[in-house]
Structure formats: C-alpha cells, structure tokens
Write a protein that holds these residues in place. Structure first.
Motif, PDB file in Angstrom:
ATOM      1  N   THR A 196      -9.954  20.622   4.036  1.00 57.85           N
ATOM      2  CA  THR A 196      -8.569  20.339   3.690  1.00 57.85           C
ATOM      3  C   THR A 196      -7.868  19.560   4.802  1.00 57.85           C
ATOM      4  N   CYS A 197      -6.892  18.774   4.395  1.00 59.09           N
ATOM      5  CA  CYS A 197      -6.072  18.015   5.323  1.00 59.09           C
ATOM      6  C   CYS A 197      -4.630  18.075   4.816  1.00 59.09           C
ATOM      7  N   SER A 198      -3.716  18.385   5.703  1.00 60.09           N
ATOM      8  CA  SER A 198      -2.317  18.457   5.324  1.00 60.09           C
ATOM      9  C   SER A 198      -1.451  17.865   6.422  1.00 60.09           C
ATOM     10  N   GLN A 199      -0.414  17.120   6.010  1.00 62.60           N
ATOM     11  CA  GLN A 199       0.522  16.564   6.993  1.00 62.60           C
ATOM     12  C   GLN A 199       1.950  16.903   6.586  1.00 62.60           C
ATOM     13  N   ASN A 200       2.808  17.088   7.581  1.00 60.03           N
ATOM     14  CA  ASN A 200       4.191  17.493   7.323  1.00 60.03           C
ATOM     15  C   ASN A 200       5.188  16.403   7.699  1.00 60.03           C
ATOM     16  N   MET A 201       4.746  15.150   7.682  1.00 56.74           N
ATOM     17  CA  MET A 201       5.598  14.045   8.117  1.00 56.74           C
ATOM     18  C   MET A 201       6.018  13.154   6.949  1.00 56.74           C
ATOM     19  N   ASN A 202       5.728  13.574   5.744  1.00 60.28           N
ATOM     20  CA  ASN A 202       6.079  12.809   4.543  1.00 60.28           C
ATOM     21  C   ASN A 202       5.456  11.403   4.555  1.00 60.28           C
ATOM     22  N   HIS A 203       4.243  11.323   5.090  1.00 55.44           N
ATOM     23  CA  HIS A 203       3.549  10.045   5.157  1.00 55.44           C
ATOM     24  C   HIS A 203       2.945   9.681   3.814  1.00 55.44           C
ATOM     25  N   GLU A 237      -2.054  10.160  -6.167  1.00 58.12           N
ATOM     26  CA  GLU A 237      -2.902   9.637  -7.244  1.00 58.12           C
ATOM     27  C   GLU A 237      -3.428   8.228  -6.984  1.00 58.12           C
ATOM     28  N   VAL A 238      -3.293   7.731  -5.770  1.00 58.01           N
ATOM     29  CA  VAL A 238      -3.809   6.400  -5.421  1.00 58.01           C
ATOM     30  C   VAL A 238      -4.804   6.543  -4.271  1.00 58.01           C
ATOM     31  N   THR A 239      -6.104   6.400  -4.585  1.00 54.37           N
ATOM     32  CA  THR A 239      -7.135   6.514  -3.556  1.00 54.37           C
ATOM     33  C   THR A 239      -8.099   5.351  -3.685  1.00 54.37           C
ATOM     34  N   ASP A 240      -8.792   5.060  -2.582  1.00 55.92           N
ATOM     35  CA  ASP A 240      -9.766   3.972  -2.619  1.00 55.92           C
ATOM     36  C   ASP A 240     -10.815   4.193  -1.541  1.00 55.92           C
ATOM     37  N   LYS A 241     -11.967   3.538  -1.737  1.00 58.01           N
ATOM     38  CA  LYS A 241     -13.091   3.709  -0.834  1.00 58.01           C
ATOM     39  C   LYS A 241     -12.864   2.969   0.482  1.00 58.01           C
ATOM     40  N   GLY A 242     -13.381   3.586   1.536  1.00 57.33           N
ATOM     41  CA  GLY A 242     -13.443   2.916   2.822  1.00 57.33           C
ATOM     42  C   GLY A 242     -14.821   2.300   3.011  1.00 57.33           C
ATOM     43  N   ASP A 243     -15.327   2.381   4.228  1.00 55.61           N
ATOM     44  CA  ASP A 243     -16.600   1.741   4.540  1.00 55.61           C
ATOM     45  C   ASP A 243     -17.828   2.599   4.231  1.00 55.61           C
ATOM     46  N   VAL A 244     -17.676   3.911   4.245  1.00 55.37           N
ATOM     47  CA  VAL A 244     -18.817   4.802   4.048  1.00 55.37           C
ATOM     48  C   VAL A 244     -18.485   5.907   3.047  1.00 55.37           C
ATOM     49  N   PRO A 245     -18.224   5.573   1.781  1.00 58.26           N
ATOM     50  CA  PRO A 245     -17.757   6.578   0.813  1.00 58.26           C
ATOM     51  C   PRO A 245     -18.858   7.380   0.115  1.00 58.26           C
ATOM     52  N   GLU A 246     -20.125   6.963   0.275  1.00 53.52           N
ATOM     53  CA  GLU A 246     -21.194   7.590  -0.498  1.00 53.52           C
ATOM     54  C   GLU A 246     -21.327   9.068  -0.155  1.00 53.52           C
ATOM     55  N   GLY A 247     -21.345   9.895  -1.172  1.00 49.27           N
ATOM     56  CA  GLY A 247     -21.516  11.331  -0.998  1.00 49.27           C
ATOM     57  C   GLY A 247     -20.214  12.096  -0.824  1.00 49.27           C
ATOM     58  N   TYR A 248     -19.100  11.407  -0.890  1.00 49.56           N
ATOM     59  CA  TYR A 248     -17.798  12.032  -0.693  1.00 49.56           C
ATOM     60  C   TYR A 248     -16.882  11.781  -1.887  1.00 49.56           C
ATOM     61  N   LYS A 249     -15.952  12.691  -2.082  1.00 50.52           N
ATOM     62  CA  LYS A 249     -14.862  12.516  -3.034  1.00 50.52           C
ATOM     63  C   LYS A 249     -13.571  12.936  -2.354  1.00 50.52           C
ATOM     64  N   ARG A 283       1.431  15.623   0.598  1.00 49.08           N
ATOM     65  CA  ARG A 283       1.090  16.167   1.907  1.00 49.08           C
ATOM     66  C   ARG A 283      -0.394  16.479   2.066  1.00 49.08           C
ATOM     67  N   ASN A 284      -1.141  16.579   0.980  1.00 50.90           N
ATOM     68  CA  ASN A 284      -2.536  17.038   1.063  1.00 50.90           C
ATOM     69  C   ASN A 284      -3.535  15.968   0.640  1.00 50.90           C
ATOM     70  N   PHE A 285      -4.652  15.932   1.345  1.00 51.73           N
ATOM     71  CA  PHE A 285      -5.692  14.938   1.048  1.00 51.73           C
ATOM     72  C   PHE A 285      -7.052  15.560   1.352  1.00 51.73           C
ATOM     73  N   PRO A 286      -7.566  16.403   0.469  1.00 46.82           N
ATOM     74  CA  PRO A 286      -8.841  17.086   0.739  1.00 46.82           C
ATOM     75  C   PRO A 286     -10.040  16.161   0.621  1.00 46.82           C
ATOM     76  N   LEU A 287     -11.036  16.431   1.423  1.00 43.85           N
ATOM     77  CA  LEU A 287     -12.315  15.721   1.388  1.00 43.85           C
ATOM     78  C   LEU A 287     -13.344  16.666   0.771  1.00 43.85           C
ATOM     79  N   ILE A 288     -14.011  16.197  -0.261  1.00 41.65           N
ATOM     80  CA  ILE A 288     -14.938  17.041  -1.027  1.00 41.65           C
ATOM     81  C   ILE A 288     -16.344  16.496  -0.876  1.00 41.65           C
ATOM     82  N   LEU A 289     -17.269  17.381  -0.517  1.00 41.10           N
ATOM     83  CA  LEU A 289     -18.685  17.063  -0.502  1.00 41.10           C
ATOM     84  C   LEU A 289     -19.336  17.893  -1.587  1.00 41.10           C
ATOM     85  N   GLU A 290     -19.663  17.282  -2.688  1.00 42.60           N
ATOM     86  CA  GLU A 290     -20.150  18.026  -3.852  1.00 42.60           C
ATOM     87  C   GLU A 290     -21.584  18.531  -3.637  1.00 42.60           C
TER      88      GLU A 290
END
Lengths: 117, 116
Positions: free
Chosen positions: B22-29, B53-65, B72-79
C-alpha cells in the motif's frame, strides 16, 4: 531515450575533506531538470540539490554544489567539508522539463560514498 | 506532517502468493508513481497515475498491477510474485501544476520485498 550514467560505484573521503561525484547524461532535449538524491542506510530518498538546464548558474545548497556542464552533458556533485552523516548512496537523476503526465525521474546506478573519520 | 507512507516496510513471501503493497499520501497530490530499486540498475519506474482512475505503464510494468480508486492511495499489486521481483520498492507523489513546472516528488520510506 534519456540515460543517466554514474561511473563511480564507490568512493571514499576523509572527514572534513571535499569529494566530487560524477554524473553524465544523454538527452536530445534542450530543457530539463537534473537532481542529486541522497539515500542513507535508512533507505529514505532525500533530494539534495536541483539544477534547471536553462540556468547557467550552478546550484548550491550549503555544503553541496554542482558543476553543470550542459555542452558536455555532465553534472557532478561536490560535497565540501564532508561529515560522517554524508555517508550514503547518491543518485543522479534526470527529468524532462515538460514532465507532464509522466513526471518520470530517470536515475543513474548510484555512487556509494563512505566517509572516513 | 506531510508524508508518503508505505506498508509493509519489509515482506518475505513465496512464489505465486498474491500480495499488495500500500501507498498513501496526505498532500492531496494528483500524481503518484511506483519505482523499484535494484543494485547496479538504480530506480526504475513501474507505473504512474495522474489522478483517480488514470494509470499508465512506466518502464518495467510486467508482473505488476496498480489501481487508483482514491486520490490519496495507490497500491501496487503483485498477483503472482516471482523471485525476479525481489527488490526495494518506492512510492512517490507530487502535484501537477503545469507540464513545465517543477513538481518535487516526495518519496515513501521504501518496501523491501523478498520472493522465495
């Protein structure tokens, strides 16, 4: 694609002495940002200094200063009066000026700096 | 205190067992991003998000969601984690104030993941 190269995997400096860490980069852009980040053993990423490519004046933050050579695509970090707390991994990073959607930082491989008492 | 938090800080798991960092930020970014750090490779971007609801791949997205259901939240999922995903992971966030503006990225404390 932009790349950042740090050719010194490890360096060592005596306390109170000065050390310079090297960084070169490759880009076809004329406007961009360059950064130095410090990563101490706690692993936290700490921004040390930032340079805008359109500024000719080298950035300075207390004991930290850079030598920005745009034509040579070189961006070195000088640490003066080194302290034990400066011991860390240092990363050089690049970001396109028009970061826009990606706001992506492109990092070098890092230089591990040891400070000898 | 303005900050980016990540949980867990350390995780040891086995191949194939789904996990979420999990990732959470409190700066309203608006902008959030995930990087992985590997020896000799520096940090590389995995995914990023410009807003809810707006996400996109970076340089090494394989195996991640990722997902961005709340600002405030942006979880990284490894299925189905694999040993090559053993790494140090950083979440970062920033404002988006215009394409040429300097928007400092604030980093979380990092998550050390080991996949056996």
């Amino acid at each position: 694609a932009q790349t950042v190269t740090q050719s010194q995997p490890e360096m060592s400096v005596q306390e109170a002495e000065t050390v310079t860490l090297s960084c070169t980069y490759d880009t076809s852009e004329s406007d961009y940002y360059l950064f130095w980040y410090k990563q101490p053993p706690s692993r936290q990423m700490i921004l040390v200094i930032r340079q805008e490519a359109y500024k000719q004046q080298n950035a300075t933050e207390n004991r930290f200063s850079v030598n920005f050579q745009k034509a040579a695509k070189s961006f070195s970090l000088k640490i003066s009066d080194s302290q034990l707390g400066d011991a860390a991994m240092y990363f050089c990073a690049y970001r396109n000026y028009y970061g826009g959607a990606t706001n992506k930082l492109i990092f070098g491989t890092g230089t591990l700096l040891a400070v000898q008492p | 205190e303005a900050q980016v938090t990540q949980n867990p800080r350390y995780l040891i798991t086995v191949t194939g067992k789904k996990l979420t960092v999990t990732c959470s930020q409190n700066m309203n970014h608006e902008y959030m991003s995930w990087y992985r750090q590997d020896p000799g490779l520096g940090l590389r971007q995995i995914y990023y998000s410009m807003n809810v609801e707006v996400t996109d791949k970076g340089d090494v997205p394989e195996g991640y969601k990722v997902s961005r259901k709340e600002k405030r939240n942006f979880p990284l999922i490894l299925e189905s984690p694999s040993p090559n995903q053993t790494s140090l992971y950083f979440c970062a966030s920033s404002l988006i104030r215009g394409s040429s503006s300097y928007n400092e990225q604030f980093f979380g404390p990092g998550t050390r993941l080991t996949v056996l």
